[in-house]
Each structure stands twice: as C-alpha cells, then as structure tokens.
Design a protein around this motif. Structure first.
Motif, PDB file in Angstrom:
ATOM      1  N   ALA A 142       0.835  -1.209   0.000  1.00 52.83           N
ATOM      2  CA  ALA A 142       0.000   0.000   0.000  1.00 52.83           C
ATOM      3  C   ALA A 142       0.867   1.255   0.000  1.00 52.83           C
ATOM      4  O   ALA A 142       0.568   2.239  -0.701  1.00 52.83           O
ATOM      5  CB  ALA A 142      -0.932  -0.006   1.208  1.00 52.83           C
ATOM      6  N   SER A 143       1.955   1.214   0.749  1.00 54.21           N
ATOM      7  CA  SER A 143       2.837   2.385   0.836  1.00 54.21           C
ATOM      8  C   SER A 143       3.539   2.657  -0.484  1.00 54.21           C
ATOM      9  O   SER A 143       3.655   3.816  -0.915  1.00 54.21           O
ATOM     10  CB  SER A 143       3.873   2.177   1.944  1.00 54.21           C
ATOM     11  OG  SER A 143       3.256   2.050   3.202  1.00 54.21           O
ATOM     12  N   ILE A 144       4.027   1.600  -1.155  1.00 58.02           N
ATOM     13  CA  ILE A 144       4.752   1.828  -2.406  1.00 58.02           C
ATOM     14  C   ILE A 144       3.802   2.300  -3.501  1.00 58.02           C
ATOM     15  O   ILE A 144       4.156   3.171  -4.312  1.00 58.02           O
ATOM     16  CB  ILE A 144       5.530   0.561  -2.847  1.00 58.02           C
ATOM     17  CG1 ILE A 144       6.494   0.897  -3.991  1.00 58.02           C
ATOM     18  CG2 ILE A 144       4.593  -0.550  -3.272  1.00 58.02           C
ATOM     19  CD1 ILE A 144       7.623   1.802  -3.618  1.00 58.02           C
ATOM     20  N   ILE A 145       2.578   1.781  -3.529  1.00 57.28           N
ATOM     21  CA  ILE A 145       1.603   2.265  -4.511  1.00 57.28           C
ATOM     22  C   ILE A 145       1.305   3.739  -4.264  1.00 57.28           C
ATOM     23  O   ILE A 145       1.260   4.551  -5.197  1.00 57.28           O
ATOM     24  CB  ILE A 145       0.307   1.423  -4.458  1.00 57.28           C
ATOM     25  CG1 ILE A 145       0.571   0.017  -5.004  1.00 57.28           C
ATOM     26  CG2 ILE A 145      -0.807   2.101  -5.261  1.00 57.28           C
ATOM     27  CD1 ILE A 145      -0.613  -0.928  -4.870  1.00 57.28           C
ATOM     28  N   GLY A 146       1.122   4.096  -3.002  1.00 61.03           N
ATOM     29  CA  GLY A 146       0.870   5.494  -2.671  1.00 61.03           C
ATOM     30  C   GLY A 146       2.035   6.392  -3.051  1.00 61.03           C
ATOM     31  O   GLY A 146       1.844   7.501  -3.576  1.00 61.03           O
ATOM     32  N   ALA A 147       3.254   5.916  -2.809  1.00 60.60           N
ATOM     33  CA  ALA A 147       4.440   6.713  -3.131  1.00 60.60           C
ATOM     34  C   ALA A 147       4.583   6.914  -4.636  1.00 60.60           C
ATOM     35  O   ALA A 147       4.926   8.012  -5.100  1.00 60.60           O
ATOM     36  CB  ALA A 147       5.686   6.035  -2.567  1.00 60.60           C
ATOM     37  N   VAL A 148       4.320   5.866  -5.418  1.00 57.76           N
ATOM     38  CA  VAL A 148       4.427   5.985  -6.875  1.00 57.76           C
ATOM     39  C   VAL A 148       3.351   6.924  -7.411  1.00 57.76           C
ATOM     40  O   VAL A 148       3.620   7.770  -8.281  1.00 57.76           O
ATOM     41  CB  VAL A 148       4.330   4.598  -7.543  1.00 57.76           C
ATOM     42  CG1 VAL A 148       4.256   4.742  -9.065  1.00 57.76           C
ATOM     43  CG2 VAL A 148       5.527   3.736  -7.157  1.00 57.76           C
ATOM     44  N   ASN A 149       2.141   6.810  -6.899  1.00 57.73           N
ATOM     45  CA  ASN A 149       1.073   7.713  -7.347  1.00 57.73           C
ATOM     46  C   ASN A 149       1.383   9.164  -6.983  1.00 57.73           C
ATOM     47  O   ASN A 149       1.059  10.092  -7.736  1.00 57.73           O
ATOM     48  CB  ASN A 149      -0.267   7.291  -6.745  1.00 57.73           C
ATOM     49  CG  ASN A 149      -1.066   6.409  -7.691  1.00 57.73           C
ATOM     50  OD1 ASN A 149      -0.974   6.557  -8.911  1.00 57.73           O
ATOM     51  ND2 ASN A 149      -1.840   5.489  -7.137  1.00 57.73           N
ATOM     52  N   GLU A 150       2.025   9.358  -5.853  1.00 60.60           N
ATOM     53  CA  GLU A 150       2.427  10.717  -5.469  1.00 60.60           C
ATOM     54  C   GLU A 150       3.465  11.269  -6.444  1.00 60.60           C
ATOM     55  O   GLU A 150       3.427  12.449  -6.813  1.00 60.60           O
ATOM     56  CB  GLU A 150       2.987  10.699  -4.047  1.00 60.60           C
ATOM     57  CG  GLU A 150       3.273  12.083  -3.488  1.00 60.60           C
ATOM     58  CD  GLU A 150       3.679  12.049  -2.026  1.00 60.60           C
ATOM     59  OE1 GLU A 150       4.248  13.046  -1.555  1.00 60.60           O
ATOM     60  OE2 GLU A 150       3.433  11.016  -1.367  1.00 60.60           O
ATOM     61  N   VAL A 151       4.370  10.408  -6.890  1.00 54.01           N
ATOM     62  CA  VAL A 151       5.355  10.813  -7.897  1.00 54.01           C
ATOM     63  C   VAL A 151       4.645  11.205  -9.192  1.00 54.01           C
ATOM     64  O   VAL A 151       4.988  12.213  -9.826  1.00 54.01           O
ATOM     65  CB  VAL A 151       6.361   9.671  -8.157  1.00 54.01           C
ATOM     66  CG1 VAL A 151       7.195   9.957  -9.404  1.00 54.01           C
ATOM     67  CG2 VAL A 151       7.274   9.484  -6.952  1.00 54.01           C
ATOM     68  N   PHE A 152       3.654  10.423  -9.596  1.00 53.31           N
ATOM     69  CA  PHE A 152       2.885  10.752 -10.800  1.00 53.31           C
ATOM     70  C   PHE A 152       2.243  12.135 -10.673  1.00 53.31           C
ATOM     71  O   PHE A 152       2.288  12.953 -11.599  1.00 53.31           O
ATOM     72  CB  PHE A 152       1.798   9.706 -11.040  1.00 53.31           C
ATOM     73  CG  PHE A 152       2.305   8.363 -11.496  1.00 53.31           C
ATOM     74  CD1 PHE A 152       3.547   8.228 -12.094  1.00 53.31           C
ATOM     75  CD2 PHE A 152       1.527   7.223 -11.332  1.00 53.31           C
ATOM     76  CE1 PHE A 152       4.007   6.994 -12.521  1.00 53.31           C
ATOM     77  CE2 PHE A 152       1.974   5.984 -11.758  1.00 53.31           C
ATOM     78  CZ  PHE A 152       3.216   5.866 -12.347  1.00 53.31           C
ATOM     79  N   GLN A 153       1.640  12.399  -9.527  1.00 53.73           N
ATOM     80  CA  GLN A 153       0.939  13.672  -9.324  1.00 53.73           C
ATOM     81  C   GLN A 153       1.898  14.857  -9.382  1.00 53.73           C
ATOM     82  O   GLN A 153       1.607  15.882 -10.001  1.00 53.73           O
ATOM     83  CB  GLN A 153       0.208  13.645  -7.984  1.00 53.73           C
ATOM     84  CG  GLN A 153      -0.951  12.658  -7.934  1.00 53.73           C
ATOM     85  CD  GLN A 153      -1.520  12.490  -6.537  1.00 53.73           C
ATOM     86  OE1 GLN A 153      -1.128  13.196  -5.605  1.00 53.73           O
ATOM     87  NE2 GLN A 153      -2.433  11.535  -6.376  1.00 53.73           N
ATOM     88  N   HIS A 154       3.059  14.716  -8.754  1.00 57.19           N
ATOM     89  CA  HIS A 154       4.007  15.828  -8.694  1.00 57.19           C
ATOM     90  C   HIS A 154       4.730  16.046 -10.024  1.00 57.19           C
ATOM     91  O   HIS A 154       5.123  17.175 -10.340  1.00 57.19           O
ATOM     92  CB  HIS A 154       5.036  15.582  -7.590  1.00 57.19           C
ATOM     93  CG  HIS A 154       4.455  15.696  -6.216  1.00 57.19           C
ATOM     94  ND1 HIS A 154       5.096  15.241  -5.087  1.00 57.19           N
ATOM     95  CD2 HIS A 154       3.274  16.213  -5.784  1.00 57.19           C
ATOM     96  CE1 HIS A 154       4.347  15.474  -4.024  1.00 57.19           C
ATOM     97  NE2 HIS A 154       3.236  16.059  -4.420  1.00 57.19           N
ATOM     98  N   SER A 155       4.928  14.985 -10.791  1.00 52.43           N
ATOM     99  CA  SER A 155       5.694  15.087 -12.036  1.00 52.43           C
ATOM    100  C   SER A 155       4.819  15.347 -13.254  1.00 52.43           C
ATOM    101  O   SER A 155       5.329  15.734 -14.311  1.00 52.43           O
ATOM    102  CB  SER A 155       6.491  13.805 -12.263  1.00 52.43           C
ATOM    103  OG  SER A 155       5.615  12.698 -12.459  1.00 52.43           O
ATOM    104  N   GLY A 156       3.525  15.112 -13.135  1.00 51.25           N
ATOM    105  CA  GLY A 156       2.637  15.269 -14.278  1.00 51.25           C
ATOM    106  C   GLY A 156       2.659  14.087 -15.233  1.00 51.25           C
ATOM    107  O   GLY A 156       2.079  14.160 -16.326  1.00 51.25           O
ATOM    108  N   ILE A 157       3.290  12.999 -14.845  1.00 48.70           N
ATOM    109  CA  ILE A 157       3.331  11.798 -15.682  1.00 48.70           C
ATOM    110  C   ILE A 157       1.989  11.073 -15.598  1.00 48.70           C
ATOM    111  O   ILE A 157       1.468  10.837 -14.503  1.00 48.70           O
ATOM    112  CB  ILE A 157       4.458  10.851 -15.228  1.00 48.70           C
ATOM    113  CG1 ILE A 157       5.824  11.512 -15.413  1.00 48.70           C
ATOM    114  CG2 ILE A 157       4.403   9.527 -15.987  1.00 48.70           C
ATOM    115  CD1 ILE A 157       6.979  10.699 -14.839  1.00 48.70           C
TER     116      ILE A 157
END
Length: 372
Positions: free
Chosen positions: A21-36
């Motif tokens: 759950a933590s790694i999925i949340g962290a990756v989605n946060e990266v998507f949000q901040h990077s615009g990917i």
C-alpha cells in the motif's frame, strides 16, 4: 492500447503486505508531482499473506492500479515479463515493492527514455550510488554477481540491478527466458537496444518483510548467464557477441606476443650472444609493444588511434597492466606449486589463465575505456 499511459510501473510482489500500500501510494504521489500519466501494475506470485487483498482494494478505488495474480511458473523475472506484456504504455519501469528502489527517481528514468535512451538502469556501483544496511555476506554475493555480469556487459556498472526502465520495443518480441531475479540481464542480452543510460541511486534494504534472496539464486543466475552467452553466440550479434569477439581478438594478440617473445629470446641468445636473462627482458618488452600495437588497432579499435599523446598514455597503462599480469602469473604459480603442491606446469597454466583475465579486464575498463 499501449499508449493509454505515459509510463507503466511494474511492481512484482510476493508476500508484501507490509509494503504494497505504501509503495503504490508513493508511486502515485510521484505521478501527481511530475505530471506523468502513469499506471501501476502489480504482478503477484500468489502471495500467501494479504498482498492480493490489499491491492484489490486499492485497484477498486484507483483507475490506474491493476493487479495480475500468477498461479504458476513462479519467479520475480517471470512476473516482470508478464507485466511487460500487460502494460498499457510504451515506457516500462520496474521497481521493487519494499522501497529498496527510491520511487522519487522515476521521473529521471522517464525523462532519460524520452531523451533517447532505450534502457535506463539504476546503478548502485557508479559514482553517486551506494548500498545501505546490507550484511557483509550479501555485499560479497552482490559484488560477485555484478562482476560476473560485467564480463557479458562491461560498459554497464550494475547489470544485475532490479531498478530499470525500458522502451517497449526493446522487449517486444525478444526471446526472453526469465529465470530467478536478474531480469535486467535478459533484457540486456536478448533485447533490441542501442543506447543505455545509468542513474546512480542508493539501495536501501527492505523496510518491512523478509528478503527473498536464497542460495539457489546464484545457481539460477549462472544458468541465466550461460543461456545469454549461448544466445549471443548463436545469433552472432549484440553486445555480448561483440564482447566475446573482442576477448578472442585479445587472446589471438596474446598468442602472437608469445611467438614474438620466444623467437626474439632465441635469436638474441643464440645468434647475438646475449646473456639469456638480458635477452628475456628485451623479448618481453618487444612482445608488450607488439601486443599493444595490435590491441590498439585491432582488438579495441581506438577511435583516436592517430593521436600521439593518447597513444602514449594508453601504452604506459598497458605496460603497467602487463607487468601486473606477470606478477599475478608468478604469484599464482608460486601459490599453487609451492603451497598446494600442484604440478608446476599445471600451476603455470592456471596462472596464465588468471593473468589473461586480469590483463583483459583492466585494459578493457581502464586503458581503452574511453576509446572503445
């Protein structure tokens, strides 16, 4: 379907309920901040804990999270390959579930692919990379596996990294034969690629859960290396084949040096009347010059072959490495013959082989590093 997303992050899992759950949340946060525009594809190897249940719950709330549960042919590499096939983008990123690989670096990998790289590798062993919280035994195993992998891929500092990104066309249709944990080796050895980029990262041992590393991992790895080598030889193409051909040329040049050495030793001693040790010193030096010239022109094909200053620099390096190889040969001969009682000719043969590996590896990675 392959271009629905900009990037597919593939996370292979087995019993990762503490981390998933933590790694999925962290990756989605990266998507949000990077615009990917990214998707997360969890490929699970029939976990016995709550990993599958947790991912199903997240996927039910998130359109960009999917779960594949594999019921047979288990293994991390097999899971990653299945993820390659199921991904819905043309850029594929592989990352561990246990935070060993920092998800905040994903945008750098993605931008490197967009910049023209076919494969982007997270390296623990280049400048800026490191490993934290690893026991000594695991470090030794990793260094050994990396050194062995660099025989096949000498330009890659971390060919066994599990943190990498790749263009879909590199692996699409490639005859990948996944085994064990080192899927990057398969991609490098069997994929169609031209340019790779390495990005340093600090590997951190898993935050939660148990390591999957077992002793039989090394057996699988050696079989994998042998399979990649056979594939390269059969295809007669690709970076592994090119490296083997370079090794063969280096060996042929070495044999020519033996003939030069022996012939000159005989001529100077028998016809010029020199003391045989003086003849030997001259013969050794002339054979080193012979080997350098042919290696510079033929084995490594130095692009700046006509630049005198660089040629002299390479020659001095080659001379030093050759002297080091001589010491290695003599040291192995003494060690095996005098300490272990091995017949001196056999001991010398082993010494020659080890010295050859020494000479090739050091010259390949240092003397001609910037010329090939």
């Amino acid at each position: 379907m392959a271009d629905i997303y900009d990037l597919s992050v593939i996370i292979p899992t087995f019993n990762e309920e503490e981390n998933i759950a933590s790694i999925i949340g962290a990756v989605n946060e990266v998507f949000q901040h990077s615009g990917i525009r990214g998707e997360i594809l969890v490929v699970d190897d029939s976990s016995k804990d709550r990993t599958i249940e947790i991912v199903k719950g997240i996927a039910g709330r998130s359109d960009n999270v999917r779960l594949i549960v594999r019921a047979e042919d288990h293994g991390l590499s097999q899971s990653v390959v299945e993820g390659f096939g199921a991904a819905r983008s043309d850029v594929l990123q592989v990352i561990d579930a246990d935070f060993s690989h920092p998800p905040e670096l994903i945008p750098e990998f993605y931008e490197a692919i967009r910049g023209g790289a076919d494969i982007v590798i997270g390296s623990r062993y280049m400048k800026g990379g490191d490993i934290e919280q690893w026991p000594f035994k695991r470090r030794i195993i990793s260094l050994g596996a990396t050194a062995f992998g660099r025989i096949l891929f000498p330009e890659v500092t971390d060919p066994v990294s599990g943190f990498f990104a790749v263009r879909r066309e590199v692996v699409a249709g490639a005859p990948l034969a996944p085994r064990g944990y080192k899927i990057l080796m398969e991609v490098l050895g069997r994929g169609e690629w031209q340019l790779f980029v390495e990005i340093p990262f600090v590997f951190k041992d898993r935050e939660e859960g148990e390591s999957k590393l077992r002793l039989d991992t090394m057996t699988d790895y050696l079989r994998q290396c042998a399979g990649i080598a056979r594939f390269a030889v059969a295809r007669r193409a690709g970076p592994v084949w090119e490296e083997w051909m370079r090794i063969v040329r280096f060996g042929i040049v070495g044999l020519s040096g033996i003939f030069v050495n022996m012939g000159l030793l005989y001529l100077l001693t028998e016809f010029a009347g020199l003391y045989y040790l003086i003849s030997a010193v001259i013969a050794i030096e002339v054979s080193i010059v012979n080997n350098f010239i042919w290696n510079d022109i033929w084995t490594f094909g130095a692009a700046d072959n006509l630049r005198f200053d660089r040629k002299i620099s390479r020659f001095l390096s080659f001379q030093a490495v050759s002297m080091g190889g001589l010491l290695v040969n003599m040291g192995v001969l003494y060690f095996l013959a005098d300490i272990f009682g091995v017949y001196y000719l056999i001991a010398n043969l082993v010494g020659i082989l080890i010295a050859f590996i020494w000479n090739y590896a050091i010259n390949r990675h240092y003397t001609w590093k910037k010329s090939t």
